[in-house]
Write a protein that holds these residues in place. Structure first.
Motif, PDB file in Angstrom:
ATOM      1  N   VAL A  62       0.870  -1.172   0.000  1.00  0.00           N
ATOM      2  CA  VAL A  62       0.000   0.000   0.000  1.00  0.00           C
ATOM      3  C   VAL A  62       0.908   1.223   0.000  1.00  0.00           C
ATOM      4  O   VAL A  62       1.677   1.447   0.937  1.00  0.00           O
ATOM      5  N   LEU A  63       0.843   1.993  -1.080  1.00  0.00           N
ATOM      6  CA  LEU A  63       1.702   3.169  -1.233  1.00  0.00           C
ATOM      7  C   LEU A  63       0.846   4.423  -1.312  1.00  0.00           C
ATOM      8  O   LEU A  63      -0.058   4.511  -2.140  1.00  0.00           O
ATOM      9  N   GLY A  89       0.820  -8.031   7.143  1.00  0.00           N
ATOM     10  CA  GLY A  89       1.905  -8.453   6.273  1.00  0.00           C
ATOM     11  C   GLY A  89       2.123  -7.549   5.069  1.00  0.00           C
ATOM     12  O   GLY A  89       3.163  -7.642   4.402  1.00  0.00           O
ATOM     13  N   ALA A  90       1.152  -6.695   4.766  1.00  0.00           N
ATOM     14  CA  ALA A  90       1.322  -5.775   3.642  1.00  0.00           C
ATOM     15  C   ALA A  90       2.371  -4.722   3.992  1.00  0.00           C
ATOM     16  O   ALA A  90       2.504  -4.313   5.149  1.00  0.00           O
ATOM     17  N   LEU A  91       3.108  -4.296   3.000  1.00  0.00           N
ATOM     18  CA  LEU A  91       4.125  -3.269   3.184  1.00  0.00           C
ATOM     19  C   LEU A  91       3.465  -1.910   2.971  1.00  0.00           C
ATOM     20  O   LEU A  91       3.004  -1.586   1.879  1.00  0.00           O
ATOM     21  N   ARG A  92       3.399  -1.102   4.007  1.00  0.00           N
ATOM     22  CA  ARG A  92       2.744   0.199   3.943  1.00  0.00           C
ATOM     23  C   ARG A  92       3.814   1.279   3.772  1.00  0.00           C
ATOM     24  O   ARG A  92       4.660   1.458   4.651  1.00  0.00           O
ATOM     25  N   ALA A  93       3.747   1.976   2.648  1.00  0.00           N
ATOM     26  CA  ALA A  93       4.830   2.890   2.281  1.00  0.00           C
ATOM     27  C   ALA A  93       4.308   4.301   2.036  1.00  0.00           C
ATOM     28  O   ALA A  93       3.161   4.504   1.639  1.00  0.00           O
ATOM     29  N   TYR A  94       5.211   5.262   2.232  1.00  0.00           N
ATOM     30  CA  TYR A  94       4.888   6.684   2.032  1.00  0.00           C
ATOM     31  C   TYR A  94       6.025   7.352   1.284  1.00  0.00           C
ATOM     32  O   TYR A  94       7.191   7.283   1.688  1.00  0.00           O
ATOM     33  N   ASP A  95       5.686   7.973   0.162  1.00  0.00           N
ATOM     34  CA  ASP A  95       6.634   8.785  -0.591  1.00  0.00           C
ATOM     35  C   ASP A  95       6.368  10.236  -0.216  1.00  0.00           C
ATOM     36  O   ASP A  95       5.315  10.775  -0.528  1.00  0.00           O
ATOM     37  N   VAL A  96       7.308  10.875   0.468  1.00  0.00           N
ATOM     38  CA  VAL A  96       7.094  12.241   0.954  1.00  0.00           C
ATOM     39  C   VAL A  96       6.751  13.177  -0.206  1.00  0.00           C
ATOM     40  O   VAL A  96       5.774  13.923  -0.161  1.00  0.00           O
ATOM     41  N   PRO A 117       2.766   6.671  12.209  1.00  0.00           N
ATOM     42  CA  PRO A 117       2.616   5.465  13.034  1.00  0.00           C
ATOM     43  C   PRO A 117       2.213   4.220  12.261  1.00  0.00           C
ATOM     44  O   PRO A 117       2.395   3.103  12.763  1.00  0.00           O
ATOM     45  N   ARG A 118       1.666   4.377  11.067  1.00  0.00           N
ATOM     46  CA  ARG A 118       1.200   3.225  10.303  1.00  0.00           C
ATOM     47  C   ARG A 118       2.148   2.844   9.162  1.00  0.00           C
ATOM     48  O   ARG A 118       1.823   1.969   8.371  1.00  0.00           O
ATOM     49  N   LEU A 119       3.308   3.489   9.085  1.00  0.00           N
ATOM     50  CA  LEU A 119       4.173   3.307   7.925  1.00  0.00           C
ATOM     51  C   LEU A 119       5.315   2.338   8.197  1.00  0.00           C
ATOM     52  O   LEU A 119       6.020   2.443   9.203  1.00  0.00           O
ATOM     53  N   ASP A 120       5.495   1.396   7.272  1.00  0.00           N
ATOM     54  CA  ASP A 120       6.626   0.477   7.336  1.00  0.00           C
ATOM     55  C   ASP A 120       7.839   1.025   6.601  1.00  0.00           C
ATOM     56  O   ASP A 120       8.982   0.714   6.948  1.00  0.00           O
ATOM     57  N   LEU A 121       7.600   1.809   5.550  1.00  0.00           N
ATOM     58  CA  LEU A 121       8.685   2.351   4.728  1.00  0.00           C
ATOM     59  C   LEU A 121       8.376   3.806   4.389  1.00  0.00           C
ATOM     60  O   LEU A 121       7.251   4.127   4.017  1.00  0.00           O
ATOM     61  N   VAL A 122       9.389   4.647   4.497  1.00  0.00           N
ATOM     62  CA  VAL A 122       9.274   6.046   4.087  1.00  0.00           C
ATOM     63  C   VAL A 122      10.415   6.347   3.122  1.00  0.00           C
ATOM     64  O   VAL A 122      11.569   5.988   3.383  1.00  0.00           O
ATOM     65  N   GLU A 143      19.482   7.486  10.688  1.00  0.00           N
ATOM     66  CA  GLU A 143      19.521   6.832  12.000  1.00  0.00           C
ATOM     67  C   GLU A 143      18.344   7.268  12.863  1.00  0.00           C
ATOM     68  O   GLU A 143      17.787   6.468  13.616  1.00  0.00           O
ATOM     69  N   ARG A 144      17.951   8.537  12.761  1.00  0.00           N
ATOM     70  CA  ARG A 144      16.790   8.991  13.523  1.00  0.00           C
ATOM     71  C   ARG A 144      15.504   8.352  12.997  1.00  0.00           C
ATOM     72  O   ARG A 144      14.651   7.890  13.750  1.00  0.00           O
ATOM     73  N   ALA A 145      15.380   8.352  11.679  1.00  0.00           N
ATOM     74  CA  ALA A 145      14.134   7.874  11.073  1.00  0.00           C
ATOM     75  C   ALA A 145      13.942   6.378  11.253  1.00  0.00           C
ATOM     76  O   ALA A 145      12.809   5.904  11.396  1.00  0.00           O
ATOM     77  N   ARG A 146      15.010   5.614  11.269  1.00  0.00           N
ATOM     78  CA  ARG A 146      14.860   4.153  11.332  1.00  0.00           C
ATOM     79  C   ARG A 146      14.361   3.671  12.690  1.00  0.00           C
ATOM     80  O   ARG A 146      13.963   2.519  12.839  1.00  0.00           O
ATOM     81  N   ARG A 147      14.345   4.541  13.669  1.00  0.00           N
ATOM     82  CA  ARG A 147      13.750   4.187  14.956  1.00  0.00           C
ATOM     83  C   ARG A 147      12.231   4.122  14.857  1.00  0.00           C
ATOM     84  O   ARG A 147      11.570   3.540  15.725  1.00  0.00           O
ATOM     85  N   ARG A 148      11.676   4.731  13.804  1.00  0.00           N
ATOM     86  CA  ARG A 148      10.220   4.809  13.671  1.00  0.00           C
ATOM     87  C   ARG A 148       9.670   3.858  12.613  1.00  0.00           C
ATOM     88  O   ARG A 148       8.482   3.527  12.642  1.00  0.00           O
ATOM     89  N   HIS A 149      10.527   3.455  11.649  1.00  0.00           N
ATOM     90  CA  HIS A 149      10.033   2.683  10.516  1.00  0.00           C
ATOM     91  C   HIS A 149      10.946   1.495  10.227  1.00  0.00           C
ATOM     92  O   HIS A 149      12.153   1.549  10.476  1.00  0.00           O
ATOM     93  N   ARG A 150      10.368   0.468   9.677  1.00  0.00           N
ATOM     94  CA  ARG A 150      11.143  -0.729   9.342  1.00  0.00           C
ATOM     95  C   ARG A 150      12.171  -0.434   8.254  1.00  0.00           C
ATOM     96  O   ARG A 150      13.302  -0.915   8.301  1.00  0.00           O
ATOM     97  N   TYR A 151      11.754   0.328   7.254  1.00  0.00           N
ATOM     98  CA  TYR A 151      12.646   0.722   6.161  1.00  0.00           C
ATOM     99  C   TYR A 151      12.568   2.227   5.963  1.00  0.00           C
ATOM    100  O   TYR A 151      11.483   2.811   6.044  1.00  0.00           O
TER     101      TYR A 151
END
Length: 240
Positions: A62-63, A89-96, A117-122, A143-151
């Motif tokens: 889901v992008l 299991g779906a990969l939830r992604a956000y393109d800024v 809070p719902r994003l796996d990848l940014v 390094e800061r961002a990876r504390r919040r998201h898987r990717y």
């Protein structure tokens, strides 16, 4: 009347809704690389009532993008619903993908904060990463961002990209691009979209992150060999 300065023949252009977008690409465009209009656009008219629960229930990826989320409250509601109803299991992604005409810096931060809070990848470029995660170099921001998201993917143009994963950070050099398909100068329009799409495909298919980063660099390079947003398969022969 707004079309005349762009050098277009008005009677040859039909504007009516709904449509996705009208693009003008080229050196005479007064909006830098290319210009577009979203007034009457079909995308901006999408609401949560248009979503098909059966389709979203089968989604592997889901992008959502900052452009779409910025259009109006209905578009933002669609983004919320897609992320909320994504199957396990779906990969939830956000393109800024911030566009100043749609969202100023404060609004871009607000959108990200709501969806984060719902994003796996940014995915962000260097300027967008600094906007969201504070001042510093790309590695520090990652390094800061990876504390919040898987990717987290930060694209760096001809310096390649960084991809943060649960196992660490991958530094992917840029892949040399082929010569442009036309005689125009190389530009990066669409390269970030191509890179993100390739990475998401690999990750959703179970590929390892290093392979996803390499795919992102390769498809970004293919994109810059093309005339802007027209697609890398177009050539003078195809366009004859």
């Amino acid at each position: 009347a707004g079309l005349i300065p762009l050098g277009l023949d008005g009677p040859a252009v039909v504007l009516g809704g709904p449509f996705n977008a009208v693009y003008q690409i080229g050196g005479r465009c007064p909006y830098s690389r290319f210009g577009y209009t979203r007034e009457g656009r079909a995308g901006g008219g999408l609401t949560i009532e248009h979503l098909d629960p059966e389709l979203t229930a089968r989604a592997e990826v889901v992008l959502v993008s900052g452009v779409f989320a910025s259009l109006n409250e209905g578009s933002l509601a669609v983004c919320r619903r897609l992320l909320e109803t994504a199957p396990r299991g779906a990969l939830r992604a956000y393109d800024v993908n911030r566009r100043a005409a749609l969202a100023d810096e404060d609004r871009a931060r607000e959108l990200y904060a709501e969806l984060a809070p719902r994003l796996d990848l940014v995915k962000a470029d260097a300027a967008e990463a600094e906007l969201l995660w504070g001042p510093g170099g790309p590695r520090d921001l990652l390094e800061r961002a990876r504390r919040r998201h898987r990717y987290v993917m930060i694209t760096l143009g001809d310096a390649g990209l960084l991809l943060a994963t649960p196992e660490g950070v991958i530094e992917q050099p840029a892949v040399p691009a082929a010569a442009p398909a036309t005689e125009r100068e190389v530009e990066e329009t669409g390269a970030g979209d191509a890179a993100l799409g390739a990475a998401l495909h690999e990750l959703a298919a179970g590929g390892d992150p290093a392979r996803a980063a390499r795919a992102a660099a390769e498809f970004g390079a293919r994109c810059v060999a093309a005339p802007g947003a027209l697609g890398y398969l177009l050539s003078r022969k195809d366009n004859a």
